[in-house]
Design a protein around this motif. Structure first.
Motif, short mmCIF file in Angstrom:
data_model
loop_
_atom_site.label_atom_id
_atom_site.label_comp_id
_atom_site.label_asym_id
_atom_site.label_seq_id
_atom_site.Cartn_x
_atom_site.Cartn_y
_atom_site.Cartn_z
N MET A 179 0.86 -1.16 -0.03
CA MET A 179 0.08 0.07 -0.01
C MET A 179 0.77 1.12 0.04
N LEU A 180 0.67 2.14 -0.90
CA LEU A 180 1.44 3.42 -1.11
C LEU A 180 0.44 4.64 -0.46
N GLU A 181 0.87 5.24 0.51
CA GLU A 181 -0.03 6.28 1.10
C GLU A 181 0.90 7.70 1.00
N ALA A 182 0.14 8.53 0.37
CA ALA A 182 1.08 9.98 0.20
C ALA A 182 1.07 10.65 1.45
N GLU A 183 0.32 10.63 2.36
CA GLU A 183 0.55 11.42 3.77
C GLU A 183 1.22 10.55 4.68
N ASP A 184 1.39 11.25 5.91
CA ASP A 184 2.41 10.54 6.79
C ASP A 184 1.61 9.91 7.93
N ARG A 185 0.29 9.48 7.55
CA ARG A 185 -0.38 8.72 8.57
C ARG A 185 -1.71 8.06 7.69
N ILE A 186 -2.24 7.07 8.16
CA ILE A 186 -3.25 6.23 7.33
C ILE A 186 -4.51 7.12 7.92
N GLY A 187 -5.62 6.67 7.05
CA GLY A 187 -7.10 7.20 7.41
C GLY A 187 -7.55 8.08 6.52
N GLY A 188 -6.86 8.82 5.71
CA GLY A 188 -7.19 9.94 4.86
C GLY A 188 -8.27 10.65 5.23
N ARG A 189 -9.43 10.56 4.56
CA ARG A 189 -10.68 11.55 5.19
C ARG A 189 -11.24 11.08 6.42
N ILE A 190 -10.81 9.88 7.00
CA ILE A 190 -10.91 9.76 8.41
C ILE A 190 -9.85 10.50 8.97
N HIS A 191 -9.80 11.37 9.84
CA HIS A 191 -8.72 12.12 10.46
C HIS A 191 -9.04 12.46 12.05
N SER A 192 -8.95 11.41 12.82
CA SER A 192 -9.30 11.95 14.26
C SER A 192 -7.89 12.40 14.94
N VAL A 193 -7.97 13.71 15.17
CA VAL A 193 -6.84 14.22 15.86
C VAL A 193 -7.03 14.92 17.16
N GLY A 194 -5.68 14.84 17.96
CA GLY A 194 -5.95 15.32 19.44
C GLY A 194 -6.10 16.84 19.54
N PHE A 195 -7.02 17.45 20.41
CA PHE A 195 -7.15 18.70 20.63
C PHE A 195 -7.41 18.88 21.98
N ASP A 196 -6.55 19.25 22.63
CA ASP A 196 -6.35 19.74 24.17
C ASP A 196 -6.79 18.22 24.71
N GLY A 197 -6.26 17.33 24.58
CA GLY A 197 -6.34 15.97 25.54
C GLY A 197 -7.75 15.12 24.78
N SER A 198 -8.51 15.73 24.13
CA SER A 198 -9.64 14.88 23.51
C SER A 198 -9.24 14.67 21.89
N LEU A 199 -9.96 13.59 21.34
CA LEU A 199 -9.90 13.26 20.00
C LEU A 199 -11.12 14.08 19.19
N VAL A 200 -10.89 14.85 18.18
CA VAL A 200 -11.83 15.24 17.40
C VAL A 200 -11.71 14.79 15.92
N ASP A 201 -12.63 14.96 15.17
CA ASP A 201 -12.87 14.56 13.88
C ASP A 201 -12.73 15.71 12.73
#
Ligand SMILES: Cc1cc2nc3c(=O)[nH]c(=O)nc-3n(C[C@H](O)[C@H](O)[C@H](O)COP(=O)(O)OP(=O)(O)OC[C@H]3O[C@@H](n4cnc5c(N)ncnc54)[C@H](O)[C@@H]3O)c2cc1C
Ligand SMILES: *[C@@H]1O[C@H](CO)[C@@H](O)[C@H](O)[C@H]1NC(C)=O
Ligand SMILES: *[C@@H]1O[C@H](CO)[C@@H](O)[C@H](O)[C@H]1NC(C)=O
Ligand SMILES: *[C@@H]1O[C@H](CO)[C@@H](O)[C@H](O)[C@H]1NC(C)=O
Ligand SMILES: *[C@@H]1O[C@H](CO)[C@@H](O)[C@H](O)[C@H]1NC(C)=O
Ligand SMILES: *[C@@H]1O[C@H](CO)[C@@H](O)[C@H](O)[C@H]1NC(C)=O
Ligand SMILES: *[C@@H]1O[C@H](CO)[C@@H](O)[C@H](O)[C@H]1NC(C)=O
Length: 481
Positions: A34-56
């Motif tokens: 699998m070749l992925e251009a970004e430095d993460r998997i998930g694509g348009r699923i992108h859960s990120v940390g925000f002040d201690g919580s995960l937001v999408d």
């Protein structure tokens, strides 16, 4: 220079790509890259940390139950919970300061019925906008023949419905959406806003890879995923298989490629394929619509809204709309209309108690993605104070997260919609999905991803189904060897 030879090479490690890979592994084909251009998997699923919580920043809810493959995969795992979000019960705010609670349900249900259950005449020229306006006026008239106040409200709500539905069909306006095409879009019956209990939509990737619920059962997929690999060349009609090249100079040889990049990326990469793609495929790529919506997440030092509010939806009076550009002249405008009108409300977020999520839709989303953070924040605060300042102590935010799906070349938009041009030219999602064969008749280029699903496009469950389907197509070819 060829680094790895594989049976199947998957481009993109989003929902569709991961689904395809896990299906191949489970079916006995493990020679997969699998070749992925970004430095993460998930694509348009992108859960990120925000002040201690995960937001999408991308997909957030599992929409519906019946026939929803995501729901089916996790319903016994206790991973989902109903969202606090209930758009039939939002607080509506009028720009003149009026706040209305819990009294729009009948109108919202009427609008949803028109949007989801519409039956157009069958003319290829019919647009969702024309159809909706016509039906809405007719049926609202039947509903409230006497009530003048209410009919004034219905006018403002119609404008809001237009914007809120652009979240689902992300064209610039709903007059670019084909009604006949839109009718093929299906929602799954059942509750529509399942959320992932503060763990983000990312959870589904772990379920697919079998990391969840039992990490010991994980499929051997990690070493197959190569990050920071931006594919920029696919030579697909050669004697020695398909050659895939990346912008870092690496090359890969394979028998089959599953292309899962977004429709926006396919549109921008006409030069990607050698030889050029067959005409039916080029038409499908060029004519099916890819649009953009944006999420604006504002974090406040304190929660200044009451506990029982799920969100604030903004309705504009004519007067306030006409004055808006004078009151807040910064940022883009279009024919005298400010970008701020296209942020149609702010809503609470299940995973974070002091964050509000603003949705930005319509013609100016790309320009808004280019706006500096401080102007974006000033604009949002202007809106919140205008609609709510007299009632609540709207504070200045101390954090901002914003999506930039259009500006990021690995997405070039948020998701697909049914354009008028595609319908007029009789181009369908089956054309987008249908594999391309080499001169020996072997399917060498297979296409998966959200946009290729005939009825669940624009969703994660749609993307996952397409990944499974293309993997099955390959497994079928090798099943007797
Ligand atoms: C703001 C937003 C909100 C959403 N909300 C929901 C929701 O609540 N519920 C829901 O069901 N769906 C939602 N969706 C839709 C859902 O996120 C998508 O339909 C789904 O995630 C798409 O998956 P995919 O695998 O088709 O594409 P992608 O996730 O885009 O995967 C394709 C992958 O290909 C990679 N790639 C691109 N170009 C290249 C290249 N040249 N070389 C190598 N790799 C490349 C990309 O980086 C990406 O990782 C939302 C989407 C957005 C943007
Ligand atoms: C669509 O119609 C069906 C059958 O009449 C009904 O049960 C359903 O609630 C309608 N959907 C919406 C969104 O109104
Ligand atoms: C709407 O929300 C209010 C709280 O804001 C709640 O009391 C009420 O029960 C909700 N109504 C429905 C129909 O969900
Ligand atoms: C609603 O009614 C008010 C007062 O009668 C009027 O000023 C306004 O233009 C009407 N329509 C809208 C969309 O504001
Ligand atoms: C808003 O702030 C003022 C002054 O700080 C305070 O007196 C008031 O009670 C606050 N109102 C609410 C609704 O919190
Ligand atoms: C997105 O695609 C369009 C063509 O459809 C192209 O002109 C544009 O440069 C692309 N944008 C990005 C950020 O790749
Ligand atoms: C549209 O295309 C389909 C095949 O994709 C074909 O069966 C159908 O006849 C076409 N319709 C028109 C009007 O050309």
């Amino acid at each position: 220079m060829t680094t790895r030879k594989s049976r199947v090479l998957i481009i993109g490690a989003g929902a569709a790509g991961i689904a395809a890979a896990t299906r191949l592994l489970a079916g006995g084909i493990d020679n997969v890259v699998m070749l992925e251009a970004e430095d993460r998997i998930g694509g348009r699923i992108h859960s990120v940390g925000f002040d201690g919580s995960l937001v999408d920043l991308g997909a957030e809810w599992c929409h519906g139950e019946k026939g929803n493959i995501v729901f089916d995969m996790v319903k016994h795992l206790n991973l989902l919970e109903k969202s606090f979000h209930d758009y039939t019960n939002d607080t509506f705010c009028i720009s003149d300061g009026t706040i209305i609670k819990n009294s729009m349900k009948d109108l919202i249900e009427l609008a949803d019925d028109i949007f989801y259950n519409g039956t157009a005449s069958g003319d290829v020229g019919d647009t969702l906008g024309d159809y909706f306006n016509h039906e809405y006026k007719k049926r609202v008239g039947d509903m409230f023949p006497e009530n003048r106040d209410r009919s004034n409200m219905t006018e403002m709500l119609l404008d809001w419905f237009h914007k809120s539905y652009l979240d689902l069909v992300p064209a610039k306006t709903w007059f670019e959406v084909s009604m006949m095409g839109h009718r093929r879009y299906k929602k799954c019956e059942g509750y529509l806003y399942w959320q992932w209990k503060k763990k983000g939509y990312l959870t589904i990737l772990h379920v697919l890879m079998k990391k969840n619920p039992d990490a010991a059962q994980q499929l051997p997929i990690d070493d197959k995923i190569l990050l920071n690999k931006e594919v920029n060349r696919i030579e697909w009609d050669r004697d020695d298989g398909v050659i895939v090249g990346c912008s870092d100079g690496s090359w890969y040889q394979t028998d089959h490629v599953i292309v899962t990049v977004s429709l926006g990326v396919l549109k921008s990469l006409g030069h990607l394929f050698t030889p050029k793609l067959p005409l039916f495929k080029q038409d499908a790529i060029n004519l099916i619509g890819m649009g953009t919506v944006a999420k604006i997440l504002l974090k406040f030092p304190v929660k200044w809204w009451p506990d029982d509010v799920a969100g604030f939806s903004f309705l504009w009076t004519k007067t306030d709309r006409n004055n808006l550009l004078k009151e807040f002249p910064y940022g883009p405008s279009d024919h005298g209309k400010s970008w701020l009108e296209d942020i149609y409300g702010f809503y609470v977020v299940d995973s974070h108690p002091t964050v509000l999520l603003g949705w930005n839709v319509g013609k100016m989303v790309e320009q808004v993605e280019h706006l500096a953070d401080h102007i974006l924040i000033e604009g949002c605060i202007f809106l919140l104070k205008k609609f709510l300042g007299h009632r609540y102590n709207v504070t200045y935010p101390n954090g901002l997260l914003r999506s930039k799906w259009k500006t990021n070349p690995h997405f070039n938009g948020s998701y697909a919609y049914q354009s008028l041009e595609a319908e007029r030219r009789n181009v369908s999602r089956e054309d987008l999905e249908r594999p391309v064969c080499d001169s020996d008749g072997k399917p060498v280029l297979l296409f998966a991803g959200e946009a290729t699903h005939s009825k669940f496009y624009a969703t994660v469950h749609g993307a996952i189904e397409t990944g499974f389907n293309e993997a099955d197509r390959i497994l079928e070819i090798y099943k007797n060897n």
